[in-house]
Design an enzyme around this catalytic site. Structure first.
Site, PDB file in Angstrom:
ATOM      1  N   GLY A  42      42.974  58.057  13.349  1.00  0.00           N
ATOM      2  CA  GLY A  42      41.559  58.254  13.628  1.00  0.00           C
ATOM      3  C   GLY A  42      41.259  57.810  15.047  1.00  0.00           C
ATOM      4  O   GLY A  42      42.000  57.000  15.619  1.00  0.00           O
ATOM      5  N   GLN A  96      35.975  54.577  21.643  1.00  0.00           N
ATOM      6  CA  GLN A  96      37.319  54.130  22.043  1.00  0.00           C
ATOM      7  C   GLN A  96      37.819  54.808  23.308  1.00  0.00           C
ATOM      8  O   GLN A  96      38.789  54.361  23.908  1.00  0.00           O
ATOM      9  CB  GLN A  96      38.309  54.383  20.905  1.00  0.00           C
ATOM     10  CG  GLN A  96      38.045  53.520  19.680  1.00  0.00           C
ATOM     11  CD  GLN A  96      39.069  53.805  18.604  1.00  0.00           C
ATOM     12  OE1 GLN A  96      38.916  54.737  17.829  1.00  0.00           O
ATOM     13  NE2 GLN A  96      40.126  53.011  18.568  1.00  0.00           N
ATOM     14  N   CYS A 117      44.075  49.177  14.681  1.00  0.00           N
ATOM     15  CA  CYS A 117      43.160  49.955  15.525  1.00  0.00           C
ATOM     16  C   CYS A 117      43.834  50.211  16.858  1.00  0.00           C
ATOM     17  O   CYS A 117      44.431  49.293  17.432  1.00  0.00           O
ATOM     18  CB  CYS A 117      41.869  49.160  15.724  1.00  0.00           C
ATOM     19  SG  CYS A 117      40.640  50.017  16.709  1.00  0.00           S
ATOM     20  N   LEU A 118      43.747  51.442  17.338  1.00  0.00           N
ATOM     21  CA  LEU A 118      44.360  51.762  18.631  1.00  0.00           C
ATOM     22  C   LEU A 118      43.787  50.898  19.753  1.00  0.00           C
ATOM     23  O   LEU A 118      44.445  50.662  20.760  1.00  0.00           O
ATOM     24  CB  LEU A 118      44.146  53.246  18.966  1.00  0.00           C
ATOM     25  CG  LEU A 118      44.885  54.254  18.074  1.00  0.00           C
ATOM     26  CD1 LEU A 118      44.470  55.676  18.431  1.00  0.00           C
ATOM     27  CD2 LEU A 118      46.394  54.087  18.197  1.00  0.00           C
ATOM     28  N   HIS A 152      36.186  53.211   8.976  1.00  0.00           N
ATOM     29  CA  HIS A 152      36.638  52.508  10.187  1.00  0.00           C
ATOM     30  C   HIS A 152      36.107  53.232  11.438  1.00  0.00           C
ATOM     31  O   HIS A 152      35.621  52.578  12.379  1.00  0.00           O
ATOM     32  CB  HIS A 152      38.167  52.444  10.162  1.00  0.00           C
ATOM     33  CG  HIS A 152      38.808  51.807  11.355  1.00  0.00           C
ATOM     34  ND1 HIS A 152      39.545  50.642  11.278  1.00  0.00           N
ATOM     35  CD2 HIS A 152      38.855  52.181  12.661  1.00  0.00           C
ATOM     36  CE1 HIS A 152      39.987  50.326  12.490  1.00  0.00           C
ATOM     37  NE2 HIS A 152      39.599  51.246  13.344  1.00  0.00           N
ATOM     38  N   GLU A 153      36.203  54.558  11.439  1.00  0.00           N
ATOM     39  CA  GLU A 153      35.760  55.321  12.629  1.00  0.00           C
ATOM     40  C   GLU A 153      34.244  55.293  12.786  1.00  0.00           C
ATOM     41  O   GLU A 153      33.727  55.169  13.899  1.00  0.00           O
ATOM     42  CB  GLU A 153      36.273  56.769  12.570  1.00  0.00           C
ATOM     43  CG  GLU A 153      37.794  56.911  12.584  1.00  0.00           C
ATOM     44  CD  GLU A 153      38.494  56.047  13.625  1.00  0.00           C
ATOM     45  OE1 GLU A 153      37.970  55.880  14.734  1.00  0.00           O
ATOM     46  OE2 GLU A 153      39.578  55.520  13.315  1.00  0.00           O
ATOM     47  N   HIS A 169      33.162  52.206  14.395  1.00  0.00           N
ATOM     48  CA  HIS A 169      33.304  52.233  15.861  1.00  0.00           C
ATOM     49  C   HIS A 169      32.023  52.754  16.523  1.00  0.00           C
ATOM     50  O   HIS A 169      31.600  52.254  17.565  1.00  0.00           O
ATOM     51  CB  HIS A 169      34.463  53.133  16.278  1.00  0.00           C
ATOM     52  CG  HIS A 169      35.802  52.445  16.307  1.00  0.00           C
ATOM     53  ND1 HIS A 169      36.050  51.332  17.085  1.00  0.00           N
ATOM     54  CD2 HIS A 169      36.967  52.716  15.670  1.00  0.00           C
ATOM     55  CE1 HIS A 169      37.319  50.959  16.912  1.00  0.00           C
ATOM     56  NE2 HIS A 169      37.895  51.770  16.068  1.00  0.00           N
TER      57      HIS A 169
HETATM   58 NI    NI Z   1      39.830  51.670  15.389  1.00  0.00          NI
END
Ligand code: NI
Length: 176
Positions: free
Chosen positions: A46, A51, A88-89, A130-131, A134
């Site tokens: 995701g 991000q 998480c990236l 989760h997204e 963000h």
């Molecule tokens: Ni994330």
């Protein structure tokens, strides 16, 4: 299409409330394509606009055989509870268990601007939540106990001291 730069923990845009998209136009479609390409390059499941430094309500998810573009996503109902490991990236190498609703109903606009409704459970439901978090400036570490969060984040910051908060996403980055 192009790879977007990834913002890491400490970059203010990760704590920014994103704005609604008024119209899904060509620019938004290109942005969605770039998000997908960047997520794939980073081997993520995701990726949200924040991000990559864009405070607009757009995110993508790809897990359990479902590849979703979400514009102005809203969770209209949520049920159950499940605990699962998240990463998480934007906080590479940090993983922790997070408890979230297990089944959700999502409403969003797709890449063409058409409204859709999707029932999701398990990892897909987790990734969607989760997204969307963000887009509201929320990170998964926010769900940890204050003590655990402090421990993990302090260690992460120490390990990543001196690194740029914005890093290019590319084949080399994705492999390293
Ligand atoms: Ni994330």
């Amino acid at each position: 299409m192009s790879l977007l730069d990834l913002h890491l923990l400490g970059s203010p845009v990760l704590r920014t409330q994103s704005e609604e998209v008024e119209e899904v136009d060509e620019e938004v479609r290109t942005f969605i394509d770039d998000l997908f390409e960047s997520m794939d390059a980073a081997k993520g499941i995701g990726l949200a606009a924040n991000q990559v430094g864009v405070a607009r309500r757009v995110a993508v998810v790809d897990t359990q055989g479902t590849r979703l573009a979400m514009v102005n996503p809203v969770i209209v109902s949520a049920e159950g509870k499940s605990k699962g490991e998240e990463g998480c990236l934007s906080i590479p190498d940090l993983y922790a268990d997070v408890t979230r609703p297990d089944r959700i109903v999502l409403e969003a606009l797709d890449r063409e601007g058409a409204k859709y409704r999707l029932e999701a459970e398990g990892l897909l439901a987790r990734a969607i939540q989760h997204e969307i978090d963000h887009l509201d400036g929320i990170l998964f570490v926010d769900y940890l106990s204050p003590l655990k969060r402090k421990l993990l984040v302090t260690r992460w910051k120490k390990d990543h001291r001196g690194e740029d908060l914005i890093k290019p996403l590319g084949p080399v980055t994705a492999r390293s």
